[in-house]
Enzyme design. Structure first.
Site, mmCIF file in Angstrom:
data_model
loop_
_atom_site.group_PDB
_atom_site.id
_atom_site.type_symbol
_atom_site.label_atom_id
_atom_site.label_comp_id
_atom_site.label_asym_id
_atom_site.label_seq_id
_atom_site.Cartn_x
_atom_site.Cartn_y
_atom_site.Cartn_z
ATOM 1 N N SER A 167 0.838 -1.199 0.000
ATOM 2 C CA SER A 167 0.000 0.000 0.000
ATOM 3 C C SER A 167 0.881 1.259 0.000
ATOM 4 C CB SER A 167 -0.960 -0.034 1.182
ATOM 5 O OG SER A 167 -1.982 0.927 1.027
ATOM 6 N N ASP B 30 -9.585 -5.128 -4.892
ATOM 7 C CA ASP B 30 -8.980 -3.914 -4.351
ATOM 8 C C ASP B 30 -9.260 -2.715 -5.255
ATOM 9 O OD1 ASP B 30 -7.400 -2.082 -3.018
ATOM 10 O OD2 ASP B 30 -5.491 -3.007 -3.573
ATOM 11 N N HIS C 205 -7.464 -5.683 -0.595
ATOM 12 C CA HIS C 205 -6.239 -4.914 -0.386
ATOM 13 C C HIS C 205 -5.312 -5.536 0.664
ATOM 14 C CE1 HIS C 205 -3.863 -1.289 -0.657
ATOM 15 N NE2 HIS C 205 -3.981 -1.035 0.635
#
Length: 314
Positions: free
Chosen positions: A159, A256, A288
Protein backbone atom coordinates in the site's frame (compact mmCIF):
# COMPACT_ATOMS: atom_id res chain seq x y z
CA UNK A 1 -12.21 19.90 27.69
CA UNK A 2 -13.71 22.13 25.00
CA UNK A 3 -17.39 21.67 24.26
CA UNK A 4 -16.68 20.87 20.63
CA UNK A 5 -13.95 18.34 21.43
CA UNK A 6 -15.86 15.45 19.88
CA UNK A 7 -16.62 17.26 16.63
CA UNK A 8 -14.74 15.67 13.78
CA UNK A 9 -12.75 17.82 11.39
CA UNK A 10 -11.45 14.97 9.19
CA UNK A 11 -12.82 11.43 9.26
CA UNK A 12 -10.55 8.88 7.64
CA UNK A 13 -12.12 5.82 9.22
CA UNK A 14 -11.16 3.01 9.37
CA UNK A 15 -7.68 4.55 9.82
CA UNK A 16 -7.89 7.85 11.69
CA UNK A 17 -10.12 10.60 13.03
CA UNK A 18 -8.95 14.19 13.43
CA UNK A 19 -11.09 16.26 15.82
CA UNK A 20 -11.69 20.00 15.73
CA UNK A 21 -9.90 20.44 19.06
CA UNK A 22 -6.73 19.11 17.43
CA UNK A 23 -6.89 15.55 18.79
CA UNK A 24 -5.83 12.81 16.40
CA UNK A 25 -7.24 9.35 17.08
CA UNK A 26 -5.59 6.47 15.26
CA UNK A 27 -7.94 3.52 14.96
CA UNK A 28 -5.56 0.72 13.89
CA UNK A 29 -1.93 -0.26 14.22
CA UNK A 30 -1.63 0.95 17.79
CA UNK A 31 -0.20 -2.18 19.35
CA UNK A 32 3.54 -2.42 19.87
CA UNK A 33 5.17 -5.81 20.32
CA UNK A 34 8.77 -6.27 21.42
CA UNK A 35 11.46 -7.83 19.23
CA UNK A 36 11.76 -11.54 19.82
CA UNK A 37 12.71 -14.96 18.56
CA UNK A 38 9.66 -16.27 16.77
CA UNK A 39 8.93 -19.81 18.00
CA UNK A 40 7.27 -20.81 14.73
CA UNK A 41 9.92 -19.68 12.22
CA UNK A 42 13.01 -19.22 14.37
CA UNK A 43 13.39 -15.69 12.95
CA UNK A 44 14.86 -13.27 15.47
CA UNK A 45 14.44 -9.50 15.56
CA UNK A 46 15.87 -6.46 17.29
CA UNK A 47 15.29 -2.72 17.19
CA UNK A 48 17.76 -0.02 16.17
CA UNK A 49 17.69 3.76 16.31
CA UNK A 50 18.48 5.45 13.03
CA UNK A 51 17.97 9.07 14.02
CA UNK A 52 16.71 9.26 17.63
CA UNK A 53 16.44 13.04 17.58
CA UNK A 54 13.62 12.80 15.03
CA UNK A 55 12.33 9.38 16.12
CA UNK A 56 13.29 7.38 13.03
CA UNK A 57 14.07 3.76 13.77
CA UNK A 58 13.77 0.22 12.39
CA UNK A 59 13.25 -3.39 13.32
CA UNK A 60 15.88 -5.79 12.00
CA UNK A 61 15.19 -9.44 11.21
CA UNK A 62 17.56 -12.38 10.90
CA UNK A 63 16.54 -15.85 9.70
CA UNK A 64 17.12 -18.98 11.74
CA UNK A 65 20.73 -20.24 11.85
CA UNK A 66 22.27 -17.84 9.31
CA UNK A 67 25.62 -18.80 7.82
CA UNK A 68 28.33 -16.15 8.25
CA UNK A 69 30.27 -17.60 5.32
CA UNK A 70 27.45 -16.89 2.83
CA UNK A 71 25.85 -13.46 3.05
CA UNK A 72 22.13 -13.15 2.42
CA UNK A 73 20.06 -10.70 0.36
CA UNK A 74 18.87 -7.64 2.26
CA UNK A 75 15.19 -6.68 2.14
CA UNK A 76 14.33 -3.12 3.12
CA UNK A 77 10.63 -3.09 3.96
CA UNK A 78 8.25 -0.13 4.21
CA UNK A 79 4.94 -0.71 6.01
CA UNK A 80 1.56 0.46 4.74
CA UNK A 81 -1.21 2.41 6.42
CA UNK A 82 -2.06 5.32 4.13
CA UNK A 83 0.92 7.32 5.49
CA UNK A 84 -1.25 7.78 8.60
CA UNK A 85 -1.16 4.62 10.73
CA UNK A 86 0.73 1.39 11.53
CA UNK A 87 4.38 0.97 12.45
CA UNK A 88 7.29 -1.39 12.03
CA UNK A 89 6.67 -2.52 15.61
CA UNK A 90 3.02 -3.61 15.49
CA UNK A 91 2.07 -7.29 15.63
CA UNK A 92 0.69 -7.36 12.09
CA UNK A 93 3.98 -6.35 10.49
CA UNK A 94 6.11 -8.40 12.84
CA UNK A 95 4.12 -11.51 11.90
CA UNK A 96 4.34 -10.64 8.20
CA UNK A 97 8.12 -10.12 8.35
CA UNK A 98 8.64 -13.32 10.33
CA UNK A 99 6.96 -15.27 7.53
CA UNK A 100 8.68 -13.38 4.73
CA UNK A 101 12.19 -13.55 6.22
CA UNK A 102 11.84 -17.26 6.94
CA UNK A 103 10.54 -18.12 3.47
CA UNK A 104 13.00 -15.96 1.51
CA UNK A 105 15.98 -16.50 3.84
CA UNK A 106 16.89 -12.82 3.91
CA UNK A 107 18.04 -10.20 6.36
CA UNK A 108 15.36 -7.51 6.66
CA UNK A 109 15.22 -3.91 7.80
CA UNK A 110 11.64 -2.80 8.49
CA UNK A 111 11.67 1.00 8.50
CA UNK A 112 9.66 2.98 11.04
CA UNK A 113 9.11 6.34 9.34
CA UNK A 114 7.16 9.24 10.80
CA UNK A 115 3.46 9.56 10.02
CA UNK A 116 1.13 12.27 8.75
CA UNK A 117 -0.60 14.51 9.63
CA UNK A 118 1.87 15.47 12.37
CA UNK A 119 4.67 14.80 9.89
CA UNK A 120 3.22 15.43 6.41
CA UNK A 121 4.74 14.14 3.23
CA UNK A 122 7.44 14.27 1.99
CA UNK A 123 8.73 13.50 5.52
CA UNK A 124 8.03 9.75 5.15
CA UNK A 125 10.14 9.73 1.99
CA UNK A 126 12.99 11.63 3.65
CA UNK A 127 12.90 9.32 6.67
CA UNK A 128 13.02 6.29 4.38
CA UNK A 129 16.00 7.67 2.48
CA UNK A 130 17.70 8.40 5.80
CA UNK A 131 17.23 4.71 6.68
CA UNK A 132 18.93 3.69 3.43
CA UNK A 133 21.85 6.02 4.17
CA UNK A 134 22.05 4.52 7.66
CA UNK A 135 22.27 1.00 6.20
CA UNK A 136 25.28 1.81 4.03
CA UNK A 137 27.00 3.76 6.81
CA UNK A 138 26.99 0.91 9.30
CA UNK A 139 30.31 -0.28 10.65
CA UNK A 140 29.11 -1.64 13.98
CA UNK A 141 25.71 -3.21 13.26
CA UNK A 142 26.53 -6.93 13.33
CA UNK A 143 23.45 -8.23 11.54
CA UNK A 144 24.07 -6.01 8.54
CA UNK A 145 27.86 -6.30 8.46
CA UNK A 146 28.07 -10.05 9.07
CA UNK A 147 25.01 -11.38 7.29
CA UNK A 148 23.67 -8.91 4.69
CA UNK A 149 24.90 -8.63 1.12
CA UNK A 150 24.51 -4.99 0.07
CA UNK A 151 25.18 -6.12 -3.48
CA UNK A 152 21.76 -7.84 -3.40
CA UNK A 153 19.29 -5.36 -1.94
CA UNK A 154 15.54 -5.44 -2.46
CA UNK A 155 12.92 -2.86 -1.54
CA UNK A 156 9.44 -4.03 -0.61
CA UNK A 157 6.26 -2.56 0.75
CA UNK A 158 2.50 -2.76 0.82
CA UNK A 159 0.00 0.00 0.00
CA UNK A 160 1.62 3.31 1.07
CA UNK A 161 4.77 1.31 1.75
CA UNK A 162 4.71 0.13 -1.85
CA UNK A 163 4.54 3.76 -2.90
CA UNK A 164 7.57 4.50 -0.73
CA UNK A 165 9.47 1.51 -2.15
CA UNK A 166 8.85 2.78 -5.69
CA UNK A 167 9.91 6.31 -4.84
CA UNK A 168 13.06 5.11 -3.09
CA UNK A 169 13.94 2.96 -6.11
CA UNK A 170 13.43 5.95 -8.37
CA UNK A 171 15.68 8.05 -6.14
CA UNK A 172 18.33 5.32 -6.24
CA UNK A 173 18.18 5.51 -10.04
CA UNK A 174 18.37 9.29 -10.28
CA UNK A 175 20.47 10.26 -7.28
CA UNK A 176 22.46 7.07 -6.59
CA UNK A 177 23.54 5.82 -3.19
CA UNK A 178 27.03 4.37 -3.03
CA UNK A 179 27.12 1.09 -1.18
CA UNK A 180 23.73 -0.29 -2.24
CA UNK A 181 23.07 -2.30 -5.37
CA UNK A 182 19.30 -2.43 -5.78
CA UNK A 183 18.44 -5.77 -7.36
CA UNK A 184 14.66 -5.55 -7.36
CA UNK A 185 11.47 -4.06 -5.96
CA UNK A 186 8.35 -5.82 -4.63
CA UNK A 187 5.16 -3.76 -4.65
CA UNK A 188 2.16 -5.26 -2.85
CA UNK A 189 -1.13 -3.50 -3.72
CA UNK A 190 0.82 -0.24 -4.14
CA UNK A 191 -0.87 3.06 -3.35
CA UNK A 192 -0.80 4.95 -6.64
CA UNK A 193 -3.52 7.30 -7.78
CA UNK A 194 -4.37 10.07 -10.24
CA UNK A 195 -6.67 12.98 -10.89
CA UNK A 196 -8.67 11.18 -13.58
CA UNK A 197 -10.24 7.74 -12.93
CA UNK A 198 -8.88 4.72 -14.80
CA UNK A 199 -10.32 1.25 -15.18
CA UNK A 200 -13.05 0.61 -12.61
CA UNK A 201 -12.18 3.53 -10.34
CA UNK A 202 -15.29 5.37 -11.47
CA UNK A 203 -17.62 2.44 -10.75
CA UNK A 204 -20.40 3.09 -8.25
CA UNK A 205 -19.19 0.43 -5.81
CA UNK A 206 -15.84 2.23 -5.56
CA UNK A 207 -17.31 5.72 -4.90
CA UNK A 208 -16.37 5.56 -1.21
CA UNK A 209 -12.71 4.84 -1.88
CA UNK A 210 -12.41 7.38 -4.69
CA UNK A 211 -13.84 10.12 -2.47
CA UNK A 212 -11.68 8.86 0.39
CA UNK A 213 -8.44 9.13 -1.60
CA UNK A 214 -9.39 12.49 -3.09
CA UNK A 215 -9.55 13.86 0.48
CA UNK A 216 -6.75 11.78 1.98
CA UNK A 217 -3.94 12.81 -0.32
CA UNK A 218 -4.04 16.59 0.33
CA UNK A 219 -4.40 15.77 4.02
CA UNK A 220 -1.18 13.74 4.14
CA UNK A 221 0.60 16.09 1.72
CA UNK A 222 -0.78 19.63 2.12
CA UNK A 223 1.81 21.06 -0.28
CA UNK A 224 0.64 18.96 -3.23
CA UNK A 225 -0.95 20.71 -6.20
CA UNK A 226 -3.18 17.84 -7.32
CA UNK A 227 -3.40 14.03 -7.46
CA UNK A 228 -1.23 13.89 -10.58
CA UNK A 229 2.00 14.73 -8.80
CA UNK A 230 4.66 12.20 -9.81
CA UNK A 231 5.10 10.74 -6.31
CA UNK A 232 1.52 9.43 -6.36
CA UNK A 233 0.95 9.10 -10.13
CA UNK A 234 4.04 7.54 -11.77
CA UNK A 235 2.43 8.02 -15.19
CA UNK A 236 3.21 11.73 -14.79
CA UNK A 237 6.85 11.15 -13.84
CA UNK A 238 9.32 12.04 -16.57
CA UNK A 239 12.02 10.18 -14.64
CA UNK A 240 10.19 6.84 -14.49
CA UNK A 241 12.62 5.20 -16.90
CA UNK A 242 15.40 5.86 -14.35
CA UNK A 243 14.01 3.36 -11.83
CA UNK A 244 17.14 2.06 -10.12
CA UNK A 245 16.73 -1.71 -10.47
CA UNK A 246 16.39 -4.36 -13.16
CA UNK A 247 13.28 -6.19 -12.03
CA UNK A 248 9.97 -5.39 -10.35
CA UNK A 249 7.24 -7.64 -8.99
CA UNK A 250 3.79 -6.08 -8.61
CA UNK A 251 0.97 -7.80 -6.73
CA UNK A 252 -2.65 -6.69 -7.07
CA UNK A 253 -5.85 -8.11 -5.58
CA UNK A 254 -9.03 -8.60 -7.59
CA UNK A 255 -11.35 -6.76 -5.18
CA UNK A 256 -8.98 -3.91 -4.35
CA UNK A 257 -9.83 -0.35 -5.41
CA UNK A 258 -6.14 0.15 -6.18
CA UNK A 259 -5.92 -2.88 -8.51
CA UNK A 260 -6.15 -0.91 -11.75
CA UNK A 261 -3.40 1.47 -10.61
CA UNK A 262 -1.09 -1.48 -10.03
CA UNK A 263 -1.89 -2.87 -13.47
CA UNK A 264 -1.37 0.58 -15.01
CA UNK A 265 1.99 0.86 -13.27
CA UNK A 266 3.20 -2.26 -15.07
CA UNK A 267 2.00 -0.85 -18.38
CA UNK A 268 3.60 2.57 -18.04
CA UNK A 269 6.84 1.20 -16.62
CA UNK A 270 7.14 -1.24 -19.53
CA UNK A 271 6.67 1.61 -22.02
CA UNK A 272 8.82 4.19 -20.24
CA UNK A 273 12.16 3.16 -21.70
CA UNK A 274 13.23 1.51 -18.46
CA UNK A 275 15.54 -1.41 -19.18
CA UNK A 276 14.18 -4.04 -16.84
CA UNK A 277 11.55 -6.72 -16.34
CA UNK A 278 8.25 -6.07 -14.57
CA UNK A 279 5.88 -8.87 -13.63
CA UNK A 280 2.29 -8.42 -12.51
CA UNK A 281 0.41 -11.01 -10.43
CA UNK A 282 -3.31 -10.63 -9.79
CA UNK A 283 -4.77 -12.68 -6.94
CA UNK A 284 -8.40 -13.59 -7.50
CA UNK A 285 -10.99 -13.22 -4.76
CA UNK A 286 -8.80 -11.13 -2.46
CA UNK A 287 -8.84 -7.52 -1.28
CA UNK A 288 -6.24 -4.91 -0.39
CA UNK A 289 -3.01 -6.27 1.16
CA UNK A 290 -4.66 -9.57 2.07
CA UNK A 291 -1.35 -11.33 2.59
CA UNK A 292 -0.15 -8.81 5.21
CA UNK A 293 -3.24 -9.61 7.22
CA UNK A 294 -3.06 -13.36 6.56
CA UNK A 295 0.44 -14.32 5.36
CA UNK A 296 -0.11 -18.04 5.97
CA UNK A 297 -3.54 -18.17 4.26
CA UNK A 298 -4.41 -20.18 1.15
CA UNK A 299 -3.43 -17.32 -1.15
CA UNK A 300 -0.84 -15.82 1.20
CA UNK A 301 1.51 -18.82 1.18
CA UNK A 302 1.93 -18.95 -2.64
CA UNK A 303 2.64 -15.22 -2.56
CA UNK A 304 5.39 -15.71 0.04
CA UNK A 305 6.93 -18.42 -2.13
CA UNK A 306 6.73 -16.20 -5.22
CA UNK A 307 8.43 -13.30 -3.44
CA UNK A 308 11.13 -15.67 -2.14
CA UNK A 309 11.71 -16.94 -5.67
CA UNK A 310 11.88 -13.37 -6.99
CA UNK A 311 14.51 -12.44 -4.41
CA UNK A 312 16.60 -15.56 -4.80
CA UNK A 313 16.53 -15.61 -8.58
CA UNK A 314 14.81 -18.92 -9.19
Amino acid sequence: MAANSDEILHDFSPLLKHYKDGRIERLVGLDVVPPSVDPKTGVQSKDVEISPEINVSARLYLPKNPDRSRKLPLLVYFHGGGFLVESAFCSQYQNHLHCLVAEANVVAVSVNYRLAPEHPLPIAFEDSWLALEWIVSQSTEEWINDYADLGRVFFGGDSAGGNIAHNMALRIGTQKLDGINLSGVILNCPFFYGKDPIGNEGADHFNFWKNYNDKLLPYVCPCMSDCDEPWINPAKDEKLSSLGCKKVLVYVAEKDFLKDRGCYYKEILSKSGWHGDVELVEVKGEDHCFNVLYPDSENGIPMLKKVASFINGS
